[in-house]
Design an enzyme around this catalytic site. Structure first.
Site, PDB file in Angstrom:
ATOM      1  N   GLU A   8      12.312  63.097  48.145  1.00  5.28           N
ATOM      2  CA  GLU A   8      12.625  61.679  48.269  1.00  5.28           C
ATOM      3  C   GLU A   8      12.617  61.354  49.762  1.00  5.28           C
ATOM      4  OE1 GLU A   8      16.367  60.373  46.591  1.00  5.28           O
ATOM      5  OE2 GLU A   8      15.964  58.299  47.182  1.00  5.28           O
ATOM      6  N   ARG A  20      19.382  76.899  44.192  1.00  3.34           N
ATOM      7  CA  ARG A  20      19.368  76.194  45.481  1.00  3.34           C
ATOM      8  C   ARG A  20      19.647  77.163  46.598  1.00  3.34           C
ATOM      9  NH1 ARG A  20      19.895  70.627  45.392  1.00  3.34           N
ATOM     10  NH2 ARG A  20      20.308  70.271  47.576  1.00  3.34           N
ATOM     11  N   LYS A  75      20.904  66.028  52.562  1.00  2.00           N
ATOM     12  CA  LYS A  75      20.352  64.971  53.404  1.00  2.00           C
ATOM     13  C   LYS A  75      21.382  63.879  53.667  1.00  2.00           C
ATOM     14  CE  LYS A  75      16.636  64.630  50.899  1.00  2.00           C
ATOM     15  NZ  LYS A  75      15.469  64.059  50.221  1.00  2.00           N
TER      16      LYS A  75
END
Ligand code: ATP
Ligand code: MG
Length: 568
Positions: A45, A269, A279
């Site tokens: 994103e 992860r 982020k």
């Protein structure tokens, strides 16, 4: 001295350890699924810069596709205009390429807005989607919990015509933000909460970085992601474990629409000690100016790591070493540093730099004489050759390399003691000069002319070799030393009501403004990497207009510092 230090090896996980996703691909190829075709995608994103966690996804998405002769797309998952920006799009493309990968196709989820809208209408017509007038809080309250079923929305049984009409008017911009949504009509008592009539579209009167004001309804992640994969005929859609619950919904939309059956696979992860990989939180550090920017050398972003002096190959080797699994864990930062040192040791030239200069006058060295000493550029790489470094009567040595009153096991310079100057001569300290406050300002030494190059013709032993620069020839430089950005191993560990920024390390940046570096680096380009002998790995910062600025990438392991620490 612009020596090229980036590794030119092309990344491949060919010889990497096997993992469960790789095994699934091998099986799928064997069984002829999708005619043995492998198509992946990396779907960031564009709401921030990529971090080392994304490097894991990138290495997997691109690495596995490459290994099996498949293709990997870069797809910007840009369905939320409130946080997205072209600055991030550009930074992400730069970082993916820097890491050593090239996409086969570049796509944007926003390219698919018209198709996604058409599919939404199809679902409405099939009685599988409806317009709901509940607001976000009400939807949440109706959802139920893991132990209790949800309750149907009062708008669940609107007619197809009414739904088509309302959805068209949502798109026309007739309704304010948050007043209505389009929801999938699945099952309000499904054990998996993501199947309890999830929202497909929300109203947002916001300009989008690519589609401008064309749309005021935007698809949710779950409605956009699988269909985008399907449009691109992605065979293996990899994402992190937290999307485990979304898989059923991913499959539901694809089945209802009868489109290409992309499949989602979840992996663990990456998490690193002393490091924040979110982020949203990294953005907070940038916005509150707690760091210099996204590429602050202390940031775990790929741009920060690049500026700090990391090589792409060190990051790829590290990622290969952590492997892929189905359970989340935490990796020690030292593991990353190990691969960094290993890579830099192999690649970068050595030079001498004195970080905390102490002036040394060699009393018996002829005034005005300058000798050019031979110095090896990289003992790990004979093709790196050698260079000349000037030696003269006045030099600087590292302040830490002298003790007036040496503790035991300190073998460097002290009154009456002899040490070797790297690539030059043996010197003996004769006198310590202090100012009126008692601070040492200069050492008077003598040298032994028979020891040029550091040899001792009589075989006498000197226990220590120290680095130095010639005072008249050295260049001034600023050196920035970095430490962990967070003091806590888990930066997110805070008491109720406190914020992760309280865990920031107040000493994460130390600036040494008065360093002296050998003259061979005079024309060094930004980003050039060096080992400063005995100190560590450094690279030229991008802000070197007004004189050389070096970032310390990482220190060498300092044996004396360790001994001293243990003794303390
Ligand atoms: P963040 O929470 O930092 O914003 P994200 O998952 O929201 O991360 P995306 O831009 O959506 O960021 O991620 C793109 C891809 O990178 C996704 O497939 C995501 O699963 C993966 N990814 C993100 N963080 C990590 C991580 N720490 N380890 C491995 N993969 C990650
Ligand atoms: Mg995200």
């Amino acid at each position: 001295m612009g020596i090229e230090t980036e590794s030119t090896e092309t990344p491949s996980q060919n010889d990497g350890p096997s993992n469960f996703i790789r095994n699934i691909m091998i099986e799928d190829i064997k069984s002829g699924k999708h005619e043995g075709r492998i198509q992946t995608r990396f779907p960031p994103e564009p709401n921030g810069y990529l971090h080392i966690g994304h490097a894991k996804a990138i290495c997997l998405d691109f690495g596995l596709a490459a290994e099996f002769g498949g293709k990997c797309n870069l797809r910007f998952d840009d369905t939320n205009p409130s946080k997205e920006d072209t600055e991030y799009v550009n930074a992400i493309m730069e970082d993916v390429q820097w890491l050593g990968f090239q996409w086969d196709n570049l796509f944007y989820a926003s390219d698919y807005f018209p198709q996604l809208y058409e599919w939404a209408i199809q679902l409405i017509k099939d009685g599988k989607a409806y317009v709901c007038d509940l607001n976000a809080d009400e939807i949440r309250a109706h959802r139920g919990t893991l132990t209790e079923p949800g309750t149907d929305s009062p708008y669940r049984n609107r007619s197809v015509d009414e739904n088509l009409n309302l959805f068209a008017r949502m798109k026309q911009g007739e309704f304010p933000d948050g007043s209505r949504t389009l929801r999938a009509k699945i099952d309000m008592s499904a054990p998996n909460l993501s199947l309890r009539d999830p929202v497909m579209y929300r109203i947002l009167h916001l300009a989008h970085h690519r589609t401008g004001n064309q749309w005021c309804i935007y698809p949710m992640y779950d409605y956009a992601h699988g269909q985008s994969d399907s449009i691109e005929r992605v065979t293996h859609s990899m994402c992190t474990l937290e999307f485990d619950n979304n898989r059923a919904l991913y499959n539901w939309f694809i089945e209802q629409l009868g489109i290409f059956p992309s499949r989602q696979y979840e992996f663990d992860r990456l998490a690193l000690t002393h490091t924040l990989l979110s982020k949203r939180k990294l953005l907070k550090l940038v916005e509150e100016r707690l760091v210099e920017g996204w590429d602050d050398p202390r940031m775990p972003t790929l741009s920060g790591m690049r500026r700090r002096g990391y090589t792409p190959s060190a990051i790829r080797n590290f990622i290969a070493s952590v492997g892929v699994s189905k359970t989340n864990g935490i990796t020690q930062l030292q593991q990353l540093e190990y691969f960094l040192r290993q890579d830099l040791n192999r690649l970068v030239p050595r030079i001498m730099c004195v970080q905390k200069p102490l002036r040394v006058v060699i009393e018996n060295y002829p005034d005005g004489q300058v000798e050019e000493m031979d110095a090896i550029n990289n003992p790990e790489d004979s093709s790196a050759g050698s260079r000349k470094i000037p030696f003269s009567k006045t030099i600087y040595i590292e302040d830490d390399d002298f003790r007036e009153d040496p503790p035991s096991k300190f073998y460097r310079l002290s009154p009456g003691r002899e040490v070797r100057l790297r690539y030059a001569y043996l010197i003996t300290c004769r006198e310590v000069i202090k100012d009126s406050s008692g601070t040492i300002v200069e050492l008077r030494c003598t040298y032994d002319p028979a020891t040029r190059g550091g040899n001792t013709p009589d075989g006498r032993k000197v226990k220590s070799t120290i680095h130095w620069v010639s005072a008249d020839h050295a260049l001034p430089a600023e050196v920035r030393l970095y430490d962990n950005l967070f003091v806590k191993e888990d930066p997110n560990e805070v008491e109720e009501g406190h914020d992760f920024t309280e865990n920031l390390n107040p000493d994460s940046l130390q600036v040494l403004a008065d360093c002296k570096v050998e003259p061979s680096v005079r024309d060094a380009e930004r980003g050039t990497k060096y080992q400063f002998e005995r100190l560590g790995y450094y690279c030229v910062d991008r802000n070197s207009e007004d004189g050389l600025v070096f970032n310390r990438t990482i220190g060498l392991r300092d044996s004396w510092a360790k001994i001293e620490k243990r003794g303390a």
